[in-house]
Design a protein around this motif. Structure first.
Motif, PDB file in Angstrom:
ATOM      1  N   GLY A  90       0.984  -1.308  -0.044  1.00  0.00           N
ATOM      2  CA  GLY A  90       0.098   0.210   0.040  1.00  0.00           C
ATOM      3  C   GLY A  90       0.823   1.242  -0.025  1.00  0.00           C
ATOM      4  N   GLU A  91       0.481   2.312  -0.758  1.00  0.00           N
ATOM      5  CA  GLU A  91       1.487   3.241  -0.831  1.00  0.00           C
ATOM      6  C   GLU A  91       1.400   4.436   0.164  1.00  0.00           C
ATOM      7  N   LEU A  92       0.261   4.687   0.814  1.00  0.00           N
ATOM      8  CA  LEU A  92       0.016   5.605   2.079  1.00  0.00           C
ATOM      9  C   LEU A  92       1.244   4.942   3.150  1.00  0.00           C
ATOM     10  N   GLY A  93       0.998   3.782   3.515  1.00  0.00           N
ATOM     11  CA  GLY A  93       1.934   3.440   4.518  1.00  0.00           C
ATOM     12  C   GLY A  93       3.540   3.066   4.323  1.00  0.00           C
ATOM     13  N   ARG A  94       3.725   3.429   3.073  1.00  0.00           N
ATOM     14  CA  ARG A  94       5.070   2.947   2.536  1.00  0.00           C
ATOM     15  C   ARG A  94       5.752   4.573   1.996  1.00  0.00           C
ATOM     16  N   TRP A  95       5.474   5.470   2.428  1.00  0.00           N
ATOM     17  CA  TRP A  95       5.901   6.874   1.667  1.00  0.00           C
ATOM     18  C   TRP A  95       7.091   6.959   1.988  1.00  0.00           C
ATOM     19  N   GLU A  96       7.933   6.567   3.425  1.00  0.00           N
ATOM     20  CA  GLU A  96       9.165   6.908   3.585  1.00  0.00           C
ATOM     21  C   GLU A  96      10.173   5.927   2.891  1.00  0.00           C
ATOM     22  N   ILE A  97       9.569   4.630   2.417  1.00  0.00           N
ATOM     23  CA  ILE A  97      10.304   3.691   1.642  1.00  0.00           C
ATOM     24  C   ILE A  97      10.552   4.185   0.186  1.00  0.00           C
ATOM     25  N   GLN A  98       9.671   4.701  -0.376  1.00  0.00           N
ATOM     26  CA  GLN A  98       9.567   5.314  -1.381  1.00  0.00           C
ATOM     27  C   GLN A  98      10.572   6.370  -1.597  1.00  0.00           C
ATOM     28  N   LEU A  99      10.605   7.231  -0.703  1.00  0.00           N
ATOM     29  CA  LEU A  99      11.551   8.224  -0.703  1.00  0.00           C
ATOM     30  C   LEU A  99      13.040   7.804  -0.817  1.00  0.00           C
ATOM     31  N   MET A 100      13.146   6.702   0.140  1.00  0.00           N
ATOM     32  CA  MET A 100      14.350   6.304   0.325  1.00  0.00           C
ATOM     33  C   MET A 100      14.943   5.511  -0.865  1.00  0.00           C
ATOM     34  N   GLN A 101      14.100   4.756  -1.499  1.00  0.00           N
ATOM     35  CA  GLN A 101      14.367   4.008  -2.646  1.00  0.00           C
ATOM     36  C   GLN A 101      15.103   5.106  -3.630  1.00  0.00           C
ATOM     37  N   LYS A 102      14.277   6.197  -3.890  1.00  0.00           N
ATOM     38  CA  LYS A 102      14.894   7.102  -4.892  1.00  0.00           C
ATOM     39  C   LYS A 102      15.992   7.819  -4.607  1.00  0.00           C
ATOM     40  N   ALA A 103      16.264   8.039  -3.208  1.00  0.00           N
ATOM     41  CA  ALA A 103      17.443   8.671  -2.671  1.00  0.00           C
ATOM     42  C   ALA A 103      18.484   7.740  -3.201  1.00  0.00           C
ATOM     43  N   ILE A 104      18.651   6.263  -2.874  1.00  0.00           N
ATOM     44  CA  ILE A 104      19.443   5.509  -3.022  1.00  0.00           C
ATOM     45  C   ILE A 104      20.053   5.448  -4.632  1.00  0.00           C
ATOM     46  N   ALA A 105      18.588   5.386  -5.259  1.00  0.00           N
ATOM     47  CA  ALA A 105      19.054   5.209  -6.680  1.00  0.00           C
ATOM     48  C   ALA A 105      19.751   6.448  -7.369  1.00  0.00           C
ATOM     49  N   LEU A 106      19.521   7.607  -6.821  1.00  0.00           N
ATOM     50  CA  LEU A 106      20.277   8.945  -7.247  1.00  0.00           C
ATOM     51  C   LEU A 106      21.802   8.701  -6.975  1.00  0.00           C
ATOM     52  N   LEU A 107      21.774   8.353  -5.595  1.00  0.00           N
ATOM     53  CA  LEU A 107      23.440   8.229  -5.294  1.00  0.00           C
ATOM     54  C   LEU A 107      23.952   7.158  -5.873  1.00  0.00           C
ATOM     55  N   GLN A 108      23.379   5.998  -6.075  1.00  0.00           N
ATOM     56  CA  GLN A 108      23.987   5.046  -6.729  1.00  0.00           C
ATOM     57  C   GLN A 108      24.616   5.098  -8.327  1.00  0.00           C
ATOM     58  N   GLY A 109      23.775   6.129  -9.151  1.00  0.00           N
ATOM     59  CA  GLY A 109      23.868   6.472 -10.574  1.00  0.00           C
ATOM     60  C   GLY A 109      24.035   5.076 -11.056  1.00  0.00           C
ATOM     61  N   ASP A 110      25.097   5.247 -12.067  1.00  0.00           N
ATOM     62  CA  ASP A 110      25.479   4.225 -12.904  1.00  0.00           C
ATOM     63  C   ASP A 110      25.548   2.724 -12.348  1.00  0.00           C
ATOM     64  N   LYS A 111      25.748   2.768 -10.983  1.00  0.00           N
ATOM     65  CA  LYS A 111      25.818   1.444 -10.172  1.00  0.00           C
ATOM     66  C   LYS A 111      24.350   0.815  -9.659  1.00  0.00           C
ATOM     67  N   ARG A 112      23.462   1.629 -10.136  1.00  0.00           N
ATOM     68  CA  ARG A 112      22.133   1.021  -9.771  1.00  0.00           C
ATOM     69  C   ARG A 112      21.805  -0.379 -10.589  1.00  0.00           C
ATOM     70  N   GLY A 113      21.404  -1.243  -9.848  1.00  0.00           N
ATOM     71  CA  GLY A 113      21.447  -2.808 -10.198  1.00  0.00           C
ATOM     72  C   GLY A 113      22.624  -3.676  -9.669  1.00  0.00           C
ATOM     73  N   ASP A 114      23.466  -2.811  -8.860  1.00  0.00           N
ATOM     74  CA  ASP A 114      24.508  -3.405  -8.091  1.00  0.00           C
ATOM     75  C   ASP A 114      23.934  -3.421  -6.725  1.00  0.00           C
ATOM     76  N   TYR A 115      23.309  -4.640  -6.240  1.00  0.00           N
ATOM     77  CA  TYR A 115      22.419  -4.505  -5.122  1.00  0.00           C
ATOM     78  C   TYR A 115      23.202  -4.396  -3.687  1.00  0.00           C
ATOM     79  N   CYS A 116      24.625  -5.149  -3.855  1.00  0.00           N
ATOM     80  CA  CYS A 116      25.198  -5.065  -2.633  1.00  0.00           C
ATOM     81  C   CYS A 116      25.791  -3.422  -2.232  1.00  0.00           C
ATOM     82  N   ASP A 117      25.949  -2.762  -3.638  1.00  0.00           N
ATOM     83  CA  ASP A 117      26.430  -1.529  -3.487  1.00  0.00           C
ATOM     84  C   ASP A 117      25.213  -0.550  -2.934  1.00  0.00           C
ATOM     85  N   GLY A 118      23.914  -0.863  -3.379  1.00  0.00           N
ATOM     86  CA  GLY A 118      22.651  -0.072  -2.991  1.00  0.00           C
ATOM     87  C   GLY A 118      22.461  -0.461  -1.564  1.00  0.00           C
TER      88      GLY A 118
END
Length: 393
Positions: A161-189
């Protein structure tokens, strides 16, 4: 990522890197129960009566490391169970898990939900927990499963459910931004995500939410990766949830946590508003509830393929002729203080306990009441509490 095959490959890579769930393997049956995985208890919840057969076929669709699969086997001793998953590494763990705990009535297949038609026959119970929201096309996924559900069968589903996971969505996007071209390297994530949490100030809303709700679970990298670096996730609200349900072509039986969806717990002090709410449809009331209590991190519910009988035990003659049996998912019996199917504490009178002890699956309610002095309305309350299941005589 937009190509379904690319997305599916990325999801498989995540779970090959971090097989999930990471529950320990035991050399004995798993502890306790989840009533949603018990055919007798779940069928009784959906229909109000005990099923007329127990030698059923069960599909665990997206079984992962087999935590749910293991329960499905042990909680349903007459059933044949099939588990499918996209991750070969997770399936390897699932096979070992079930072998070690003696869950022998199970077979596993390395299959996507999209390819479930490759399995022969139909299933009486389909369990799909934490899977559809990770598909590139959840509607196609639920439609594939629906085609394998037998007439009169049940499907148990769990989606985010989206309403109770707002903070997870934000953190997912923040991690993806910092990973850059390493996105898909899950250990790095995982490493990036943990560094973020370690650096955030104590008054940060995302950090406080993590500490309040997810910290204990996310101590394990497998859980952290599944939550914060997953390559594919769709979170639902009531409106989009029922779009998914309607697309399945199946009937909505109800949420398996019905107490959350009772509006009275939120607005009982405002009778005028409660009266206004009676003019709303069921779906509108569900939407109102999640808007007023946006802690909905997931939805869990049952669907069915008709025909599905539902029994009304309000008529005295009908209930007196029925055969009662104790719900298999209760803890602490025989005792006047026990946990019901949903692990809620129940206090029984001495007479109610005697009645439960007499429910052997052979005698009718009327025959038991001939020797146990219990009012019929108290028997009906035991049915309502799902401490006993009834079968028509």
């Amino acid at each position: 990522m937009s190509d379904p095959q690319t997305i599916s490959a990325a999801v498989a890579k995540l779970y090959n890197t971090y097989p999930f769930p990471p529950e320990p393997l035991l050399d004995e049956p798993p502890p306790g129960y989840n009533w949603r995985w018990n055919w007798l208890a779940s069928y009784n919840f959906c229909t109000g009566q005990k099923p007329d057969k127990q030698d059923i076929r069960i599909l665990d669709a997206g079984c992962g490391t087999g935590v749910g699969t293991e329960y499905l086997v042990h909680l349903n001793p007459h059933a044949r169970v099939v588990g499918i998953d996209l991750s070969a590494n997770a399936l390897s763990v699932a096979k070992e898990r079930c072998q070690r705990s003696g869950a022998t009535r199970v077979e596993f297949h390395h299959l996507s939900l999209y390819d479930v038609e490759q399995l022969p026959g139909e299933f009486d119970l389909i369990n799909c927990v934490g899977v559809l929201h990770h598909l590139p096309d959840p509607i196609r996924g639920i439609q594939s499963l629906a085609k394998k559900l037998a007439p009169g069968g049940l499907m148990h589903i769990f989606v985010y459910g989206e309403l109770g996971r707002w903070e997870i969505q934000l953190m997912q996007k923040a991690i993806a931004l910092l990973q850059g071209d390493k996105r898909g390297d899950y250990c790095d994530g995982v490493q990036v995500g943990r560094q973020i949490f370690a650096s955030l100030p104590d008054n940060n809303r995302i950090l406080k939410r993590e500490r309040e709700r997810w910290l204990l679970e996310n101590q394990r990298d497998e859980c952290f990766a599944d939550m914060y670096v997953h390559p594919q996730e769709i979170d639902y609200n009531i409106e989009t949830l029922f779009e998914l349900i309607d697309a399945s072509g199946l009937d909505f039986v109800g949420f398996s946590n019905p107490s959350f969806w009772e509006l009275g717990r939120l607005l009982s002090q405002a009778p005028e508003l409660m009266e206004r709410a009676q003019e709303l449809s069921d779906r509108q009331r569900y939407r109102l509830i999640e808007l007023l209590d946006p802690e909905v991190s997931h939805y869990e519910f049952f669907l069915n393929r008709l025909p599905l009988p539902k029994t009304d035990w309000s008529e005295p003659d009908i209930i007196l002729a029925a055969i009662p049996e104790r719900n298999p998912c209760i803890e602490g019996f025989p005792s006047q203080c026990l946990f019901n199917y949903d692990y809620q504490l129940i206090n029984l009178s001495e007479t109610e306990l005697k009645f439960l002890q007499s429910c052997d699956g052979k005698s009718t309610v009327g025959e038991i009441l001939a020797s146990v002095q219990l009012e019929l309305d108290r028997v009906q309350e035991l049915v309502k509490q799902q401490l006993i299941m009834l079968a028509p005589c």
